[in-house]
Design a protein around this motif. Structure first.
Motif, PDB file in Angstrom:
ATOM      1  N   SER A 274       0.822  -1.209   0.000  1.00 10.83           N
ATOM      2  CA  SER A 274       0.000   0.000   0.000  1.00 10.83           C
ATOM      3  C   SER A 274       0.859   1.264   0.000  1.00 10.83           C
ATOM      4  O   SER A 274       0.349   2.369   0.103  1.00 10.83           O
ATOM      5  N   GLY A 275       2.165   1.091  -0.138  1.00 13.76           N
ATOM      6  CA  GLY A 275       3.100   2.223  -0.140  1.00 13.76           C
ATOM      7  C   GLY A 275       3.238   2.856  -1.512  1.00 13.76           C
ATOM      8  O   GLY A 275       2.360   2.750  -2.373  1.00 13.76           O
ATOM      9  N   THR A 276       4.374   3.514  -1.701  1.00 15.93           N
ATOM     10  CA  THR A 276       4.585   4.305  -2.913  1.00 15.93           C
ATOM     11  C   THR A 276       5.472   3.623  -3.943  1.00 15.93           C
ATOM     12  O   THR A 276       5.828   4.244  -4.937  1.00 15.93           O
ATOM     13  N   LYS A 277       5.826   2.373  -3.745  1.00 17.12           N
ATOM     14  CA  LYS A 277       6.684   1.682  -4.711  1.00 17.12           C
ATOM     15  C   LYS A 277       5.924   1.442  -6.018  1.00 17.12           C
ATOM     16  O   LYS A 277       4.708   1.276  -6.024  1.00 17.12           O
ATOM     17  N   THR A 278       6.673   1.413  -7.115  1.00 15.68           N
ATOM     18  CA  THR A 278       6.058   1.138  -8.413  1.00 15.68           C
ATOM     19  C   THR A 278       5.709  -0.338  -8.508  1.00 15.68           C
ATOM     20  O   THR A 278       6.198  -1.164  -7.729  1.00 15.68           O
ATOM     21  N   THR A 279       4.869  -0.676  -9.482  1.00 18.05           N
ATOM     22  CA  THR A 279       4.459  -2.069  -9.638  1.00 18.05           C
ATOM     23  C   THR A 279       5.646  -2.967  -9.955  1.00 18.05           C
ATOM     24  O   THR A 279       5.718  -4.098  -9.461  1.00 18.05           O
ATOM     25  N   GLN A 280       6.599  -2.463 -10.743  1.00 16.24           N
ATOM     26  CA  GLN A 280       7.773  -3.253 -11.070  1.00 16.24           C
ATOM     27  C   GLN A 280       8.614  -3.515  -9.808  1.00 16.24           C
ATOM     28  O   GLN A 280       9.138  -4.608  -9.624  1.00 16.24           O
ATOM     29  N   GLU A 281       8.738  -2.504  -8.957  1.00 19.00           N
ATOM     30  CA  GLU A 281       9.504  -2.659  -7.720  1.00 19.00           C
ATOM     31  C   GLU A 281       8.827  -3.664  -6.788  1.00 19.00           C
ATOM     32  O   GLU A 281       9.492  -4.513  -6.184  1.00 19.00           O
ATOM     33  N   LEU A 282       7.498  -3.574  -6.686  1.00 22.12           N
ATOM     34  CA  LEU A 282       6.765  -4.507  -5.827  1.00 22.12           C
ATOM     35  C   LEU A 282       6.926  -5.938  -6.324  1.00 22.12           C
ATOM     36  O   LEU A 282       7.173  -6.853  -5.527  1.00 22.12           O
ATOM     37  N   ALA A 283       6.770  -6.128  -7.626  1.00 24.89           N
ATOM     38  CA  ALA A 283       6.925  -7.470  -8.197  1.00 24.89           C
ATOM     39  C   ALA A 283       8.335  -7.986  -7.958  1.00 24.89           C
ATOM     40  O   ALA A 283       8.518  -9.146  -7.571  1.00 24.89           O
ATOM     41  N   ALA A 284       9.329  -7.133  -8.167  1.00 24.28           N
ATOM     42  CA  ALA A 284      10.721  -7.542  -7.982  1.00 24.28           C
ATOM     43  C   ALA A 284      10.994  -7.933  -6.533  1.00 24.28           C
ATOM     44  O   ALA A 284      11.672  -8.935  -6.260  1.00 24.28           O
ATOM     45  N   VAL A 285      10.447  -7.161  -5.588  1.00 27.57           N
ATOM     46  CA  VAL A 285      10.638  -7.468  -4.165  1.00 27.57           C
ATOM     47  C   VAL A 285      10.010  -8.818  -3.834  1.00 27.57           C
ATOM     48  O   VAL A 285      10.628  -9.670  -3.187  1.00 27.57           O
ATOM     49  N   LEU A 286       8.772  -9.020  -4.280  1.00 23.61           N
ATOM     50  CA  LEU A 286       8.071 -10.269  -3.973  1.00 23.61           C
ATOM     51  C   LEU A 286       8.771 -11.464  -4.622  1.00 23.61           C
ATOM     52  O   LEU A 286       8.959 -12.504  -3.974  1.00 23.61           O
ATOM     53  N   ILE A 287       9.173 -11.323  -5.865  1.00 27.37           N
ATOM     54  CA  ILE A 287       9.874 -12.413  -6.557  1.00 27.37           C
ATOM     55  C   ILE A 287      11.211 -12.694  -5.873  1.00 27.37           C
ATOM     56  O   ILE A 287      11.600 -13.854  -5.712  1.00 27.37           O
ATOM     57  N   ASN A 288      11.894 -11.645  -5.430  1.00 27.09           N
ATOM     58  CA  ASN A 288      13.173 -11.800  -4.746  1.00 27.09           C
ATOM     59  C   ASN A 288      12.991 -12.535  -3.412  1.00 27.09           C
ATOM     60  O   ASN A 288      13.791 -13.415  -3.055  1.00 27.09           O
ATOM     61  N   ILE A 289      11.945 -12.188  -2.682  1.00 27.42           N
ATOM     62  CA  ILE A 289      11.684 -12.852  -1.396  1.00 27.42           C
ATOM     63  C   ILE A 289      11.326 -14.322  -1.614  1.00 27.42           C
ATOM     64  O   ILE A 289      11.811 -15.193  -0.903  1.00 27.42           O
ATOM     65  N   CYS A 290      10.491 -14.581  -2.608  1.00 27.29           N
ATOM     66  CA  CYS A 290      10.074 -15.966  -2.884  1.00 27.29           C
ATOM     67  C   CYS A 290      11.202 -16.792  -3.494  1.00 27.29           C
ATOM     68  O   CYS A 290      11.210 -18.013  -3.363  1.00 27.29           O
ATOM     69  N   ASP A 291      12.128 -16.129  -4.153  1.00 22.42           N
ATOM     70  CA  ASP A 291      13.339 -16.726  -4.710  1.00 22.42           C
ATOM     71  C   ASP A 291      13.028 -18.001  -5.489  1.00 22.42           C
ATOM     72  O   ASP A 291      12.258 -17.976  -6.437  1.00 22.42           O
ATOM     73  N   ASP A 292      13.607 -19.122  -5.082  1.00 18.86           N
ATOM     74  CA  ASP A 292      13.459 -20.361  -5.841  1.00 18.86           C
ATOM     75  C   ASP A 292      12.132 -21.073  -5.584  1.00 18.86           C
ATOM     76  O   ASP A 292      11.877 -22.138  -6.133  1.00 18.86           O
TER      77      ASP A 292
END
Length: 177
Positions: free
Chosen positions: A49-67
């Motif tokens: 719900s913050g100010t990050k862009t959609t690409q940043e949010l997706a990248a963060v989530l994908i990075n956390i989920c990793d493999d």
């Protein structure tokens, strides 16, 4: 809740159809539930719900989920991020699980009884419900001493109330009409 279901349903159906086509229903279950847990984390939920862009949010989530996510899982995250729908991922996972259950001809049955059921009682109840519902039954049993006697069985929209309180309420309704 119904609005969230309406928004989440197309994602769940598309994911389920892809999983069935590729014969990897279980892998998708694991990916969706892991990603849903990550999204449900208070820190990540605040970030959504913050100010990050959609690409940043997706990248963060994908990075956390990793493999834990394969290429298709990462694509789903990217699509949901582009549409601003990452916050509904837990609902998508829940609807996906319901589709898997229906696909496997299973039904989750909640049994609340006044006393603990024995193994024999559970087996007999399960067999009886499987015959009535024409599906494999997954029993989830709990105890509520307030029922006094009997049990309440819930399977989707079907509710069977054989408690003492339920019977007294039905008798009272009959006498009043």
């Amino acid at each position: 809740m119904s609005e969230l279901t309406t928004v989440a349903r197309p994602y769940a159906r598309a994911t389920f159809e892809l999983a069935v086509d590729n014969n990897n229903i279980e892998a998708w279950s694991e990916m969706l539930f892991f990603a849903a847990e990550v999204v449900a984390n208070p820190t990540i939920a605040a970030m959504l719900s913050g100010t990050k862009t959609t690409q940043e949010l997706a990248a963060v989530l994908i990075n956390i989920c990793d493999d834990r996510l394969d290429k298709s899982g990462q694509n789903l995250i990217n699509i949901m991020a582009e549409n601003g729908r990452l916050s509904i991922l837990p609902h998508v996972a829940q609807l996906y699980a319901e589709l898997v259950t229906a696909h496997n001809k299973e039904v989750d049955v909640i049994v609340v009884s006044a006393y603990a059921l024995s193994k024999k009682q559970k087996d007999e109840l399960s067999k009886s419900l499987e015959k009535r519902l024409a599906r494999k039954v997954n029993l989830n049993c709990s105890i509520d001493k307030a029922l006094i006697a009997g049990m309440v069985i819930t399977a989707g929209d079907l509710v069977i109330d054989s408690t003492a309180i339920g019977q007294l309420n039905r008798l009272s309704d009959t006498l009043q009409s």
